[in-house]
Design a protein around this motif. Structure first.
Motif, PDB file in Angstrom:
ATOM      1  N   ASP A  25       0.839  -1.211   0.000  1.00  0.00           N
ATOM      2  CA  ASP A  25       0.000   0.000   0.000  1.00  0.00           C
ATOM      3  C   ASP A  25       0.866   1.250   0.000  1.00  0.00           C
ATOM      4  N   MET A  29       1.107   3.902  -3.107  1.00  0.00           N
ATOM      5  CA  MET A  29       0.817   5.317  -2.889  1.00  0.00           C
ATOM      6  C   MET A  29       1.888   6.177  -3.564  1.00  0.00           C
ATOM      7  N   THR A  36       0.744  10.452 -11.225  1.00  0.00           N
ATOM      8  CA  THR A  36      -0.094  11.650 -11.368  1.00  0.00           C
ATOM      9  C   THR A  36       0.752  12.828 -11.829  1.00  0.00           C
TER      10      THR A  36
ATOM     11  N   LEU B  26      -1.462  18.288  -7.162  1.00  0.00           N
ATOM     12  CA  LEU B  26      -2.340  17.167  -7.527  1.00  0.00           C
ATOM     13  C   LEU B  26      -1.703  15.835  -7.144  1.00  0.00           C
ATOM     14  N   ALA B  27      -0.390  15.713  -7.387  1.00  0.00           N
ATOM     15  CA  ALA B  27       0.303  14.457  -7.092  1.00  0.00           C
ATOM     16  C   ALA B  27       0.261  14.163  -5.594  1.00  0.00           C
ATOM     17  N   ALA B  30      -3.205  13.153  -4.610  1.00  0.00           N
ATOM     18  CA  ALA B  30      -3.491  11.760  -4.977  1.00  0.00           C
ATOM     19  C   ALA B  30      -2.896  10.815  -3.947  1.00  0.00           C
ATOM     20  N   ALA B  31      -1.670  11.098  -3.515  1.00  0.00           N
ATOM     21  CA  ALA B  31      -1.014  10.236  -2.528  1.00  0.00           C
ATOM     22  C   ALA B  31      -1.757  10.278  -1.201  1.00  0.00           C
ATOM     23  N   PHE B  34      -5.027   8.389  -1.490  1.00  0.00           N
ATOM     24  CA  PHE B  34      -4.828   6.942  -1.446  1.00  0.00           C
ATOM     25  C   PHE B  34      -4.540   6.497  -0.029  1.00  0.00           C
ATOM     26  N   LYS B  35      -3.709   7.271   0.676  1.00  0.00           N
ATOM     27  CA  LYS B  35      -3.349   6.898   2.041  1.00  0.00           C
ATOM     28  C   LYS B  35      -4.587   6.812   2.922  1.00  0.00           C
ATOM     29  N   VAL B  38      -7.346   4.041   1.335  1.00  0.00           N
ATOM     30  CA  VAL B  38      -6.956   2.634   1.192  1.00  0.00           C
ATOM     31  C   VAL B  38      -6.039   2.189   2.330  1.00  0.00           C
ATOM     32  N   THR B  39      -4.906   2.863   2.473  1.00  0.00           N
ATOM     33  CA  THR B  39      -3.874   2.388   3.410  1.00  0.00           C
ATOM     34  C   THR B  39      -4.371   2.375   4.845  1.00  0.00           C
ATOM     35  N   ARG B  42      -7.247  -0.040   5.595  1.00  0.00           N
ATOM     36  CA  ARG B  42      -6.824  -1.441   5.614  1.00  0.00           C
ATOM     37  C   ARG B  42      -6.131  -1.776   6.933  1.00  0.00           C
TER      38      ARG B  42
END
Lengths: 230, 76
Positions: A25, A29, A36, B26-27, B30-31, B34-35, B38-39, B42
């Motif tokens: 994960d 990331m 991106t 933006l990058a 996005a990170a 996601f963190k 999802v991360t 989980r």
């Protein structure tokens, strides 16, 4: 085990696999971050007629695109090395099992106390009972006590095979004439499936692995029964 | 009457000055997205699962369902 339209890993059934899941994960990331950034820059670059044909060098951008990737790589390497050393820790196994790869089945030997050995063939599709999984079930499973460190010595009798159980985070090549060692501990009781992971001939896809983790007393009853039957 | 002289230099640099901060923002967004979608969920899911996990109860339920080969349901 795997399920239809699955995208990610199978649910972890061992502490090492949990660590690998979290590491994946973390790394994914970083992958999304870089993708991106690059995708945006690509779109910005192809949607303009402006160019600078006379750039010769630029110390600033060279420093940025050297240091930034170096930092990202360190961010990936540190957790990676942590897990690598975690997997290599001395774990004092309670049980050692030998898994031998053959064309086209696995055989398991439990020789710590008595001489217990048996073969594990795939159950053919026409012999499956309702609820069983096609191409994954075996006639004899590798039964282990739950919550106990297990050492598996993997080798092969003929050609290369590979003993793999994804939900336990294990894959170990079975090389003829060589003993490879791996160790694991199951966090919960259950049945865990895997498949041979090194091409080994016509029936390479038809020699699965099934690990059954049960409480110690049931494991002991099972091994006594298996010895009587042998 | 004459028109004002248009800007003729530094156009690419100006475009880069506009777009690069947006790209990095933006990058990083996005990170972070996601963190936190999802991360972290989980990690929490695994922690919550094992916090209340009763291995004996789960084993008995699986045993009664007949999924084990080494131990049959208690009725058999």
């Amino acid at each position: 085990m795997a399920h239809p339209s699955q995208l990610g890993f199978q649910d972890a059934a061992s502490p090492v696999m949990e660590e690998l899941l979290h590491f994946h994960d973390h790394t994914l990331m970083i992958v999304f971050l870089i993708s991106t950034l690059v995708l945006y820059i690509i779109v910005a670059m192809v949607t303009t007629k402006l160019t600078n044909k006379f750039i010769l060098d630029s110390q600033e951008i060279e420093i940025i695109w050297t240091l930034l990737p170096a930092m990202i790589l360190i961010l990936i390497a540190l957790p990676s090395l942590r897990i690598l050393y975690l997997m290599d820790e001395i774990n004092d196994p309670h049980l050692t099992i030998k898994a031998m790869g053959h064309q086209w089945y696995w055989s398991y030997e439990y020789t710590d106390y008595e001489d217990l050995g048996f073969d594990s063939y795939m159950v053919p599709t026409q012999d499956l009972t309702p609820g069983q999984f096609r191409l994954l079930e075996t006639d004899h499973r590798m039964v282990i006590p739950v919550d106990s460190p297990i050492r598996v010595l993997v080798s092969a009798d003929d050609v290369l095979h590979s003993w793999a159980v994804p939900s336990l985070g294990i894959k170990m090549d079975a090389v003829p004439g060589r003993l490879n060692q791996t160790a694991f501990i199951t966090s919960r009781p259950g049945v865990f499936y895997g498949q041979c992971s090194e091409i080994c001939g016509a029936n390479h896809s038809f020699m699965p692995i099934v690990v059954e983790a049960v409480p110690l007393e049931h494991f002991e009853n099972w091994s006594s029964l298996m010895l009587e039957d042998a | 009457m004459s028109l004002p002289k248009p800007v003729m230099r530094g156009l690419l640099a100006k475009r880069l000055r506009f777009h690069l901060p947006i790209a990095f923002t933006l990058a990083i967004t996005a990170a972070i997205a996601f963190k936190y979608t999802v991360t972290e969920p989980r990690k929490k899911a695994y922690a919550d699962f094992y916090k209340q996990y009763d291995a004996v109860k789960e084993f008995n339920a699986m045993r009664e369902a007949g999924i084990f080969e080494s131990v049959r349901p208690s009725g058999e």
